[in-house]
Design a protein around this motif. Structure first.
Motif, PDB file in Angstrom:
ATOM      1  N   ARG A 267     -18.776  -8.918  -3.881  1.00 57.12           N
ATOM      2  CA  ARG A 267     -17.753  -8.360  -5.208  1.00 57.12           C
ATOM      3  C   ARG A 267     -18.499  -7.058  -5.925  1.00 57.12           C
ATOM      4  O   ARG A 267     -17.870  -6.392  -6.497  1.00 57.12           O
TER       5      ARG A 267
ATOM      6  N   ARG B 299      -9.009  -5.960  -1.771  1.00 57.02           N
ATOM      7  CA  ARG B 299      -8.514  -6.436  -3.790  1.00 57.02           C
ATOM      8  C   ARG B 299      -8.263  -7.068  -3.612  1.00 57.02           C
ATOM      9  O   ARG B 299      -8.856  -8.086  -4.516  1.00 57.02           O
ATOM     10  N   TYR B 300      -7.643  -7.704  -2.607  1.00 58.65           N
ATOM     11  CA  TYR B 300      -6.785  -9.346  -3.062  1.00 58.65           C
ATOM     12  C   TYR B 300      -8.010 -10.640  -2.296  1.00 58.65           C
ATOM     13  O   TYR B 300      -7.794 -10.941  -3.215  1.00 58.65           O
TER      14      TYR B 300
ATOM     15  N   THR C 160       1.197  -1.273   0.072  1.00 64.98           N
ATOM     16  CA  THR C 160      -0.266   0.141  -0.117  1.00 64.98           C
ATOM     17  C   THR C 160       0.900   1.129   0.051  1.00 64.98           C
ATOM     18  O   THR C 160       2.877   0.845  -0.107  1.00 64.98           O
TER      19      THR C 160
ATOM     20  N   TRP D 294     -18.608  -3.644  -4.109  1.00 65.79           N
ATOM     21  CA  TRP D 294     -17.518  -3.241  -4.300  1.00 65.79           C
ATOM     22  C   TRP D 294     -16.732  -2.901  -5.611  1.00 65.79           C
ATOM     23  O   TRP D 294     -16.315  -2.148  -5.594  1.00 65.79           O
ATOM     24  N   LYS D 295     -16.840  -3.658  -6.784  1.00 64.93           N
ATOM     25  CA  LYS D 295     -16.229  -2.918  -8.583  1.00 64.93           C
ATOM     26  C   LYS D 295     -17.570  -2.161  -8.084  1.00 64.93           C
ATOM     27  O   LYS D 295     -16.795  -1.013  -9.178  1.00 64.93           O
TER      28      LYS D 295
ATOM     29  N   GLU E 210      -9.865  -9.564  -6.088  1.00 65.58           N
ATOM     30  CA  GLU E 210     -10.066  -9.948  -7.609  1.00 65.58           C
ATOM     31  C   GLU E 210      -8.784 -11.652  -7.160  1.00 65.58           C
ATOM     32  O   GLU E 210      -8.859 -12.270  -8.449  1.00 65.58           O
TER      33      GLU E 210
ATOM     34  N   THR F 249     -14.220   1.578   3.429  1.00 70.94           N
ATOM     35  CA  THR F 249     -14.315   0.873   2.634  1.00 70.94           C
ATOM     36  C   THR F 249     -15.368   0.393   1.968  1.00 70.94           C
ATOM     37  O   THR F 249     -14.956  -0.452   0.829  1.00 70.94           O
TER      38      THR F 249
ATOM     39  N   ASN G 270     -14.225   1.270  -4.383  1.00 69.99           N
ATOM     40  CA  ASN G 270     -12.969   0.609  -3.748  1.00 69.99           C
ATOM     41  C   ASN G 270     -12.212   1.043  -2.847  1.00 69.99           C
ATOM     42  O   ASN G 270     -10.801   0.994  -2.330  1.00 69.99           O
TER      43      ASN G 270
END
Length: 178
Positions: free
Chosen positions: A166, A115-116, A6, A169-170, A119, A144, A174
């Protein structure tokens, strides 16, 4: 070894050599206040927790990362993704030494974990838990993109339960630009 970067931290899997730093952090009363066991942990208790974190990595292929603060190259806490069998959910979690509170580091790490998780690991949904009175942790969840869903009782303790899937989040920003 999976390393996530980060702007201000490196996140890497915890290792047994992290025990001394974790024991110092887990010994801080304010840090432990909002955990399941809300008292400072002894070195032996910290070692047992660290061993459970390492076993989680072996069993699931993901887990808690050491949070390393780049300017000092020092472990300042941990964050991660953890399978909670009691809920059959993947939890995002974070814990920082008191000295590093209020600087946005938990939010930064959580964005990287989301993200991890979405994705790389392709999870469909992630959750987070906090004691209702832990307003700082709740702010991290909300910043977040996580949304309050309900209160739950686990291990005799009340927790607020936040979620994000997901698609949410998309569609969000993000969390922030990392």
């Amino acid at each position: 070894m999976t390393v996530i970067e980060t702007p201000r931290t490196w996140l890497r899997p915890l290792v047994t050599a992290d025990l001394d730093d974790l024991a110092q952090i887990y010994g801080e009363p304010e840090v432990m206040k909002y955990r399941l066991i809300s008292e400072p942990a002894s070195r032996k208790q910290t070692q047992e927790m660290l061993e459970s974190y390492l076993a989680h990595w072996k069993q699931h292929g993901f887990g808690r990362w050491a949070t390393i603060y780049k300017p000092h190259k020092q472990l300042i806490g941990h964050c991660g993704l953890e399978y909670l069998a009691i809920l059959d959910e993947i939890e995002v979690n974070y814990l920082l030494a008191r000295k590093y509170w209020g600087q946005g580091l938990a939010t930064e790490s959580t964005v990287a974990l989301l993200r991890y998780g979405f994705e790389t690991l392709q999870f469909e949904r992630l959750v987070a838990l906090a004691k209702p009175e832990n307003l700082a942790s709740r702010r991290v969840m909300e910043k977040t993109g996580m949304q309050y869903e309900k209160n739950v009782q686990l291990y005799g303790v009340e927790w607020v339960f936040y979620t994000i899937n997901r698609d949410q989040w998309k569609q969000s920003d993000n969390g922030c630009d990392l």
